[in-house]
Design an enzyme around this catalytic site. Structure first.
Site, PDB file in Angstrom:
ATOM      1  N   LYS A   1       0.837  -1.206   0.000  1.00  0.00           N
ATOM      2  CA  LYS A   1       0.000   0.000   0.000  1.00  0.00           C
ATOM      3  C   LYS A   1       0.868   1.251   0.000  1.00  0.00           C
ATOM      4  CE  LYS A   1      -3.892  -2.368   2.030  1.00  0.00           C
ATOM      5  NZ  LYS A   1      -4.562  -2.865   3.233  1.00  0.00           N
TER       6      LYS A   1
ATOM      7  N   GLN B   1      -4.910  -1.243   9.296  1.00  0.00           N
ATOM      8  CA  GLN B   1      -4.788  -2.586   8.727  1.00  0.00           C
ATOM      9  C   GLN B   1      -5.434  -3.629   9.644  1.00  0.00           C
ATOM     10  OE1 GLN B   1      -3.416  -3.394   5.648  1.00  0.00           O
ATOM     11  NE2 GLN B   1      -4.201  -5.446   6.099  1.00  0.00           N
TER      12      GLN B   1
ATOM     13  N   ASP C   1     -11.355   2.846   3.549  1.00  0.00           N
ATOM     14  CA  ASP C   1     -11.685   1.417   3.495  1.00  0.00           C
ATOM     15  C   ASP C   1     -13.200   1.214   3.343  1.00  0.00           C
ATOM     16  OD1 ASP C   1      -9.962  -0.662   3.392  1.00  0.00           O
ATOM     17  OD2 ASP C   1      -9.717  -0.905   5.564  1.00  0.00           O
TER      18      ASP C   1
END
Ligand code: NAP
Length: 302
Positions: free
Chosen positions: A54, A98, A121
């Site tokens: 990422k 995460q 997200d």
């Protein structure tokens, strides 16, 4: 005839190129560069790899990457305090914590603490709710990737199709089904209690498999000519590659499906690469939203 392969790597590359152009345009015309903050708690090896990818891809698109690596024993309160600091930081446009988090941290509390405007997200209830209502919001990355691939394979002609989504998780199955309803598909959701699941799958013009069961969907579950999007990523033993070796397979039996489907995503190289590309495009979108700007053309038209 063998199905057409839906190349997720190439599609993701195109999306990233759109993101890169948009970032350059924002910098040149509006004088800012979007920033994505990624927070990793602990030492989970797979999570470290994801975070590394990422960060790398964020920078390759010309965006700023802000990394926070916290020790495994970080308390929930300290993690939430960091998220709140990032919420208030004007240099941060997107926040990604995460998953999975260490067991002593309540994931829901952490997701709830993220500013919905920076929730790249798409997991915050405000964004999940916007999807239910069919309103604009930040959409979860993997489901978004699935729909982009289906649109590519079906030349954007999703309206009126019978779609079956196998799996009803918050992360994949539910948002995919809502996105497909927004595309005017007639959507059936199947799960572990569904009766005659093979038959249900065989009714699908578009089948999305997200169950986490290696090769569960067999060739004779697929309607001839259907578009198959395989979200599953399962590591299984591969003795043919040598002792102790393993390989990745999807939730669909690829070789059998290849003979029946019209188009299919491979695993790896299908949905997987789209997830980070969609995260990057969500970050540009969040940066524009935060400044009350319309999404600029390169990403809007990808
Ligand atoms: P999950 O939370 O475990 O959900 C699995 C879903 O499948 C549940 O709704 C479950 O039904 C259903 N299911 C399980 N066994 C079934 C069976 N035998 N028959 C019918 N339905 C069954 O998994 P997830 O997070 O959605 O992930 C699904 C897969 O996608 C996994 O392989 C994961 O690794 C992969 N994934 C890939 C990406 C990517 O970037 N490509 C991202 C996320 C996930 P119930 O609700 O009835 O229990």
């Amino acid at each position: 005839m063998a199905a057409q392969l839906i190349d997720g790597k190439a599609r993701a590359e195109r999306l990233r190129a759109g993101v890169k152009d948009s970032v350059a345009g924002l910098k040149e015309r509006h004088g800012f560069v979007p920033g994505l903050a990624v927070v990793l708690v602990g030492e989970d090896p797979a999570s470290k790899v994801y975070v590394g990818s990422k960060v790398k891809q964020t920078e390759e698109c010309g965006m700023r990457s802000i990394e926070h690596r916290l020790p495994e024993e970080t308390s929930e309160a300290d993690l939430i305090a960091l998220v709140q600091q990032l919420n208030n930081d004007p240099e941060v446009d997107g926040i990604l914590v995460q998953m999975p988090l260490p067991k002593h941290i309540n994931t829901d509390n952490v997701v709830l603490s993220i500013d919905p405007m920076k929730d790249v997200d798409g997991l915050h209830p405000v964004n999940a709710g916007s999807l239910v209502l069919g309103k604009p919001g930040l959409v979860a990355c993997t489901p978004q990737g699935c729909v982009l691939l289906a649109k590519q394979a079906l030349s954007n002609k999703l309206s009126g199709l019978n779609a079956v989504v196998l799996g009803r998780s918050i992360l994949v199955g539910k948002p995919v089904s809502l996105l497909l309803q927004n595309e005017n598909c007639t959507v059936t959701m199947a799960h572990s209690r569904t009766q005659n699941i093979e038959e249900v799958c065989r009714s699908a013009d578009l089948l999305v498999a997200a169950v986490g069961r290696p090769e569960m969907v067999r060739g004779d579950w697929i309607k001839p000519g259907a578009c198959v999007i395989d979200v599953g990523i399962n590591r299984v033993p591969a003795p043919e590659k040598g002792e102790g070796k393993s390989k990745l397979v999807g939730d669909v039996h690829f070789e059998e499906a290849l003979e029946v489907a019209g188009s299919i995503t491979p695993v790896p190289g299908g949905v997987g690469p789209m997830t980070i590309a969609c995260l990057l495009s969500n970050t540009v979108q969040a940066a524009c939203n935060l400044r009350s700007m319309p999404l600029i053309a390169a990403v809007a038209g990808y």
